[in-house]
Structure formats: C-alpha cells, structure tokens
Design a protein around this motif. Sequence first.
Motif, PDB file in Angstrom:
ATOM      1  N   PHE A  58       3.129   4.452 -10.559  1.00 19.05           N
ATOM      2  CA  PHE A  58       2.926   5.875 -10.250  1.00 19.05           C
ATOM      3  C   PHE A  58       1.432   6.209 -10.245  1.00 19.05           C
ATOM      4  N   ALA A  62      -0.795   7.701  -7.078  1.00 14.76           N
ATOM      5  CA  ALA A  62      -1.621   8.904  -7.207  1.00 14.76           C
ATOM      6  C   ALA A  62      -3.064   8.624  -6.790  1.00 14.76           C
ATOM      7  N   LEU A 103       1.672  10.602 -11.967  1.00 13.09           N
ATOM      8  CA  LEU A 103       1.302  11.162 -10.666  1.00 13.09           C
ATOM      9  C   LEU A 103       0.432  12.407 -10.813  1.00 13.09           C
TER      10      LEU A 103
END
Length: 265
Positions: A58, A62, A103
């Motif tokens: 994640f 991001a 994120l």
Amino acid sequence: MTHASIRVGIGGWTYEPWRGTFFPEGLVHKRELEFASRAMTAIEVNGTYYSRQKPATFASWAKTAPDGFVFALKASRFCTNRKVLAEAGESIGKFVGQGITELGDKLGPILWQFMATKTFDADDFGAFLKLLPEKQDGVALRHAVHVRHESFAVPEFAALARAAGVAIVFADSADYPALADVTGDFVYARLENAQEAVATGYTDAELDRWTQVARDWAAGGAPEGLPYADPAKPAKRARDTFIFFINGAKVRAPAGAMAMIARLK
C-alpha cells in the motif's frame, strides 16, 4: 456549498489487452501503475478482494501515484461472501487492519460487494453495517455497499444505509438491477455496460449524459431518470463522486474514463 471532487477511473491496472492500446508499446510492467495513475484520477483495486496485501505494498502504491489520486479498495470476499453477514466482524477487522492506511490521503472508499444471489435481510444487513468501522489507525474510512439482487430495491434498505452513513453503489449494468439512492456523504458509481464495438465503450451521447449525472451528484442532487428504492430526496450538499468504468468491454474502459475526464475539464 463546499467544493466536491469528481474522480474517474478504471478497475486495476494489470490487464494484458491494455498493453499497446492504453499503455504505450514497450512500457515495462512495473511502470503501469505510474502511467495509469496519471491518466486517471482514481483506480478501484480488485486484488484486495482475493488476497491480503502487505503494508509495504500500500505504501508503494501511494508513493507511485500523484497527489490528489485515490485508490478505492474492494473488500475481502471473506467479509461479504457469507451466509450470516452479522458474523463478519473478525474478517472486517483483518481487512481494514492489513495496512490500508499506508495509502494516507490516497485511500478512497472501501467497496463491499455482495454476490448477486445475496438477498436482503434487514436485520442481518443492518448488523453488518454496524460492523463497518468509522476509523482505522486514526484515519477516517468511507464505505460503499454494492448489492446486486432485486430484493434490495426497497425503502428499508436505503434507510439502513442512510442511517449508517454508507453509500449505495450505483451500477449501470446489463445484468443486475441498479439503485441510485444517495445515502452517504459521497457517491460511488460503476459504469459496467460498455460495448466493445464503441471505441470509448459508451457512445458520445452516453458519455455526455453520465458526465452530467456525475456533476449533479457532486452538486448534491439526485439525478432524474435513474431508479430509486426510496422516493425521499437526499439532503442537498456537495458530495465527492467516484465513477469507475469497469467490467463490460474492459478493453474500452481506459478510453471511456479518459473521455469523461476530458469532458469534466
């Protein structure tokens, strides 16, 4: 009225037929997210439905995507594909606790999608909605439920979702009934009826129409001509709106999404 965003995207970014049609010829696969996240303003991640991801994954997503981009995450099938939804608490905890908050501000809504055979049980579904956490690691979570059985087309379901502050997914589908009731503080729509014979999946007239519908949703409206379970109108306030071109003729999804993004500019 507060400004609301309209984000438009596709489902995932790993799809072989997009190589050479959406992705440039020769683009290395590890750069496909980088490319897709600059052509779109959101992506619905399907991989999270099938398996857990690592927090580092994640975080990597991001880092790769630009500022302002968001990922909608499809929740684990272990949460939604069960006979008794009220017993999903442990699975829900595992899903939201796997590292999704890595994120940061690129964490979009969580999509809870149910089997087309799942019928509406007010007590059980209401219990499920109460299991959905408002926050994880101090980060606010937004939830959208995608139901695909006609038994949900009743005012009681819309009322449950509205009381929980959860959005009902609107899906333009050839296979399943649609519900356009606005029940959350955002709108989540899936355009699933693309035609492969049309370069953008949807015709220019259809894209014009859905772009106006998206603007109406973002402005706080309940667009006319859509199916509603509850005749009550939502409170008039700006709502972030997410539109995904997904399923249908998947090879056309990026072109459709980019055509809508161009119309919104």
